[in-house]
Design an enzyme around this catalytic site. Structure first.
Site, PDB file in Angstrom:
ATOM      1  N   HIS A 197       0.777  -1.403   0.263  1.00 22.29           N
ATOM      2  CA  HIS A 197      -0.038  -0.214   0.079  1.00 22.29           C
ATOM      3  C   HIS A 197       1.155   1.739  -0.284  1.00 22.29           C
ATOM      4  O   HIS A 197       0.532   2.455   0.531  1.00 22.29           O
ATOM      5  CB  HIS A 197      -0.827  -0.054   0.884  1.00 22.29           C
ATOM      6  N   SER A 225      16.088  22.439 -15.229  1.00 19.20           N
ATOM      7  CA  SER A 225      14.438  22.434 -15.889  1.00 19.20           C
ATOM      8  C   SER A 225      14.971  24.134 -15.523  1.00 19.20           C
ATOM      9  O   SER A 225      16.035  24.503 -15.131  1.00 19.20           O
ATOM     10  CB  SER A 225      13.793  22.939 -13.603  1.00 19.20           C
ATOM     11  N   LYS A 238      16.694  21.439 -10.108  1.00 19.06           N
ATOM     12  CA  LYS A 238      15.546  20.309 -10.607  1.00 19.06           C
ATOM     13  C   LYS A 238      16.083  19.563 -11.261  1.00 19.06           C
ATOM     14  O   LYS A 238      17.249  20.119 -11.605  1.00 19.06           O
ATOM     15  CB  LYS A 238      14.637  20.441 -11.133  1.00 19.06           C
ATOM     16  N   GLU A 288       9.884   9.022 -17.702  1.00 18.40           N
ATOM     17  CA  GLU A 288       8.783   9.460 -16.930  1.00 18.40           C
ATOM     18  C   GLU A 288       7.965   9.128 -18.598  1.00 18.40           C
ATOM     19  O   GLU A 288       7.118   8.764 -18.748  1.00 18.40           O
ATOM     20  CB  GLU A 288       8.070  10.619 -16.996  1.00 18.40           C
TER      21      GLU A 288
END
Ligand code: ARG
Length: 466
Positions: free
Chosen positions: A157, A278, A284, A291
């Site tokens: 979970h 970024s 970043k 992704e």
């Protein structure tokens, strides 16, 4: 002008829109090598059976070689009015060798021709993906061996459950990909029957030798039913289904990498080679490769959905609908090969942050099960009672804002007087993972053994494949 290849009974040519909707050359030109290979096998068989002369077969063969080099040199002129790869090649063959070219299509139809070409293509693609998967499994197993005793939280979970080892987690994917490879191998085996010689749908009256063409093209045998041979696309469906399951596996792993690489987790670092910065936030490092692998799953599953839908209403045998089989398959298999390669690169460069993983592994009372097991083993409590006692101890520790291994013995004994200080030996995360030596368990000794077993097997496989 009517079509020069099939226009005998037509007075006028197709409208421009008809030509546009009908033509597949824009994408099926990709089958040129398979089409030429199939035609060469067919011509050799026609000569061997005396259906055409050896001279004509030689001319056809030489002409097809010229066409192959023209396509590969980029000088072949693909024409939309010639619809597809089969007619483009045959028309060019006529230009090159004259009337002998017209004998190539004896005892053959574009229906068995396209099924043959497409099977050869899918078979090659499966082999290419399998080689990529061997690399990916190798990268994972090597990483697993190197970090067999790095401790991380195991989740259920997405809640901290029990400590596991990073190596063990990586080997879970090696197993999954092993099953994916098994599915591809099964699909390849079922695919490997030759449609060539089924002709349009009913077979042919010419004395062809289908075993000869099947063998020449590396098929195990000719397909036994001519109607099935030209209308079967389940080899493509099965490949896409297998590709979809693999894509789902890659996507789950990509998702984990995205989470692990996020600042709040900080479990792994990714390399510059597989991340981006970024344009506005200088701090970043984005896990774009992961992704995109996660996202491309949609395209691959979409391809399966597309072809299932194309096929579901088709009566036997060939229908032009089936021309729509190629683009989704090409796209899905290209996408998959790229995703596998990107995942392999990412895994090779990925480094675990052992300290952060271990700290997280110790949180959330992850060794509570070890405590309960100790109560069963050392004090003879039934597991249900041990579970209850442990629950009470966790609540006490939580109230005292401390981990289980810091809870003083007196507090423990207040819950169950029989507890001794030997209990502390099972409350550390190292002791926990080290103790899980059951077959398939997370103990570092197990992980090393399994990683080595896989690496030996993978090395053998890449040797026999290469
Ligand atoms: N371009 C066609 C396809 O991809 C080839 C087969 C055409 N057969 C026919 N009878 N029109 O399916």
């Amino acid at each position: 002008m009517s079509n020069q290849m099939w226009g005998g009974r037509f007075a006028a040519g197709p409208s421009a829109i008809m030509e546009e909707i009908n033509a597949s050359i824009g994408f099926d030109k990709r089958l040129y090598a398979q089409d030429i290979q199939g035609s060469k096998a067919h011509a050799a068989m026609l000569a061997a059976t005396g259906i055409i002369s050896a001279e004509d077969a030689d001319k056809i063969n030489a002409g097809l070689d010229t066409i192959l080099s023209e396509v590969e040199a980029g000088t072949f002129d693909f024409k939309t009015e010639l619809e597809d790869i089969h007619l483009n090649i045959e028309a060019r063959l006529t230009e090159l060798i004259g009337p002998a070219a017209g004998r190539l299509h004896t005892a053959r139809s574009r229906n068995d021709q396209v099924a043959t070409d497409f099977k050869l293509f899918v078979r090659d693609a499966i082999d290419g993906i399998d080689a990529g998967l061997v690399d990916l499994q190798t990268a994972l197993a090597e990483k697993a061996l190197a970090h067999a005793s790095v401790i991380m939280p195991g989740f259920t979970h997405l809640q901290t459950a029990q400590p596991v080892t990073f190596g063990h987690h990586l080997l879970a994917y090696v197993e999954m990909i092993g099953r994916d490879r098994g599915r591809f191998a099964d699909a390849r085996k079922r695919l490997n029957e030759s449609p060539l010689g089924a002709a349009a749908l009913a077979g042919t009256a010419f004395p062809i030798d289908r075993d000869m063409t099947a063998t020449a093209l590396g098929f195990d045998r000719p397909a036994a039913n001519s109607l099935d041979a030209v209308s079967d696309r389940d080899f493509a469906l099965e490949t896409l289904a297998t590709a979809s399951i693999l894509a789902v596996h890659l996507s789950r792993f990509a998702e984990e990498i995205v989470v692990w690489a996020s600042a709040p987790f900080g479990f792994v670092t990714l390399s510059d080679a597989f991340t981006t910065g970024s344009s506005i936030m200088p701090q970043k490092r984005n896990p774009d490769a992961a992704e995109l692998i996660r996202a491309k799953t949609g395209r691959i599953i979409g391809a399966l959905h597309t072809l299932m839908t194309v096929m579901k209403g088709l009566p036997l045998a060939y229908s032009k609908d089936m021309q729509e089989d190629k683009e989704p398959v090409f796209d899905a298999l290209d996408t998959l090969a790229l995703a596998v390669a990107a995942m392999t690169g990412m895994v090779r460069d990925m480094e675990p942050v052992a300290k952060a993983m271990r700290k997280a592994a110790a949180e959330g009372y992850s060794t509570a099960t070890d405590l309960a097991d100790w109560l069963v083993r050392e004090l003879g409590l039934p597991f249900r009672e041990a579970h209850h006692v442990t629950g009470t101890l966790v609540a006490r520790a939580e109230a005292a804002r401390m981990p289980l291994h810091r809870l003083p013995l007196a507090h423990m004994q207040a819950v169950d007087a029989r507890i001794t200080d030997a209990v502390y030996s099972v409350l550390s995360v190292q002791a926990s993972v080290r103790s899980r030596t059951s077959y398939g368990g997370t103990a570092p000794t197990n992980v090393r053994k399994q990683a080595r077993r896989w690496l030996r097997m993978l090395e053998r496989q890449s040797k026999t494949a290469g």
